[in-house]
Design a protein around this motif. Structure first.
Motif: not given
Ligand code: PA5
Length: 466
Positions: A86-87, A89, A147-151, A153, A211-212, A292, A428
């Motif tokens: 999401i976002g 990701s 896909i999740s940077k934080s792992g 979300t 992420g973005r 975004q 953010q």
């Molecule tokens: O741009 C950003 O940092 C956010 O939009 C993230 O991509 C979003 O919240 C998803 O986070 P994550 O990749 O940790 O699941």
């Protein structure tokens, strides 16, 4: 100078009856030129401290090769690839798929797709969407790319759990791990721990890439490569733009010029709404990716106040019949960034079927691509005549190389704009409270559910009483 070309003519005071930017301010010695030089210096300083990992992505060719190898092996095994993210990701994968493969990729036949898989992106945990897709797919032939940077979300983790259970119903336990790929932080987070425990393949999101800003990391590259997009060309275009923008001179730095003009439009000229209007259906998803990037990076608390432009996506010519009335005659609070694309080689000729019907006859013999581009030029000129500012990014063929350059241009423009606004474009903090309250309401340990204020039913209008 790499494409895209940034045309600033329609934002200059000399082109508009009122408002606009005096060109001298953008040339050496001019205040906006010098202001940008300072912002450029601040960004270069952050580069040297290692904060801006996205600037290195075009050169991470070992990672790109690993992505290409994995994508090739997955592409042979799977008919459907589902990104859960999401976002930042998720939006990049959709933008790349639509821009380079067209909006109807998943509807095409296997033959038409060259036997590359379909690519789905689930971002919202809307049960109808998730159920609808999982029901439709043959899960024995589906790969889930989590896909999740934080792992951690919530939306993505919930979808992963649902997908994992569903896949487990149709494949043998020892084959389950082969249906998942995790793209996450190289060291931290729950996904990383799970991957280690279960030997699930992974690709990294570098620790210094948020992420973005991660579309040119495996986050965007893997989904792109799995569908046959030329990721080396994407990175080549991004590298060219990154190199061009090392220059602090505004006239040769397209990302700097765009950021400076949009910042001045907001803070000086009263245009806080930044419209990105693409004249190509293929770039519709790209405008959402930009939205975004611009919103989450620049909408911030600053001292005692608040700053941030409002990004507004639009697509021409469709929005000429929806939003352009507002752009032309509504409040003078908008500046439009047009994305211009060359017509395709296989353009569609409009046949001359009714030469005696005046309302149709003039169209015969032209092409649809020509009509679309004429509409863009006409809208640009109409805005100019109404003293409504715009700039145009000319993308030419809008191929993988140009798209890579365009992505880097907007990412750099975002960090320059952050420096101009005086905010950190990489964080953010404003989304954290909502996340914590969600955790509390969902029962996560260590998080309290909020106590909502009492609701006065008199103000729940439309409620059927009794
Ligand atoms: O741009 C950003 O940092 C956010 O939009 C993230 O991509 C979003 O919240 C998803 O986070 P994550 O990749 O940790 O699941």
């Amino acid at each position: 100078m790499p494409s895209p070309i940034l045309d600033l003519n329609n934002v200059l005071a000399s082109s508009l009856d009122r408002g606009g930017i005096d060109a001298a301010r953008l040339t050496p010695g001019g205040d906006l030129h010098d202001r940008f030089a300072q912002a450029h210096g601040a960004v270069e300083a952050r580069r040297t401290t290692g904060d801006l990992g996205f600037l290195d992505l075009p050169y991470a060719r070992d990672t790109a090769r690993r992505v290409a190898e994995l994508a090739e092996s997955f592409g042979q095994w799977f008919e459907d690839v589902v990104v859960l993210g999401i976002g930042g990701s998720g939006l990049g994968a959709v933008a790349l798929r639509e821009a380079l493969l067209g909006p109807a990729w998943n509807e095409r036949s296997d033959d038409d797709r060259g036997y590359f898989p379909r690519l789905h992106v689930l971002d919202n945990p809307d049960p109808r969407t998730v159920e609808g897709l999982l029901d439709r797919l043959d899960l024995r032939k589906a790969l889930f790319v989590v896909i999740s940077k934080s792992g951690s979300t919530a939306e993505t983790m919930a979808q992963y759990l649902v997908a994992r259970e569903r896949v487990g119903l149709v494949v043998e336990p020892e084959k389950l791990r082969g249906h998942f790929l995790f793209i996450t932080d190289p060291e931290k987070g729950a996904l990383r721990r799970l991957a280690e425990a279960e030997d699930i393949p992974t690709l990294p999101v570098p620790a210094n890439v948020g992420g973005r800003f991660s579309v040119l990391a495996p986050v965007g590259l893997l989904p792109a490569a799995v569908c046959g997009i030329d990721i080396e060309a994407l990175l080549d275009g991004a590298a060219e733009m990154e190199a061009a923008c090392r220059d602090a001179a505004l006239a040769t730095n397209p990302a700097g010029a765009l950021a400076t003009v949009l910042w001045a439009a907001d803070t000086e000229l009263g245009h806080p709404i930044h419209v990105l209007m693409a004249y190509a259906d293929r770039l519709r998803a790209f405008t959402l990716w930009f939205q975004q990037l611009w919103a989450e990076s620049l909408g911030k608390v600053k001292g005692e106040g608040h700053v941030g432009p409002t990004p507004l996506p639009a697509v021409g010519a469709t929005d000429q019949h929806a939003q352009v009335q507002l752009f032309m005659e509504g409040p003078r609070d908008k500046i439009v960034v047009f994305l211009a694309v060359d017509p395709p080689a296989a353009d569609v000729t409009i046949p001359d079927l009714h030469p005696s019907v005046e309302q149709l006859a003039y169209l015969g013999g032209h092409t649809l691509g020509e009509l679309l581009d004429v509409e863009r030029r006409a809208t640009t000129e109409a805005l100019r005549l109404g003293a409504r500012p715009s700039v145009t990014l000319e993308l030419g063929a809008a191929d993988a190389h140009t798209l890579g350059a365009l992505i880097m241009l907007f990412e750099l423009a975002t960090v320059y704009a952050g420096a101009l606004y005086g905010v950190d474009p990489l964080d953010q903090p404003g989304v954290e409270l909502g996340k914590r309250l969600t955790y509390g309401l969902m029962g996560r340990s260590g998080y309290d559910a909020p106590t909502f204020p009492e609701v006065d039913d008199r103000w729940r209008i439309g409620r059927v009483s009794g």
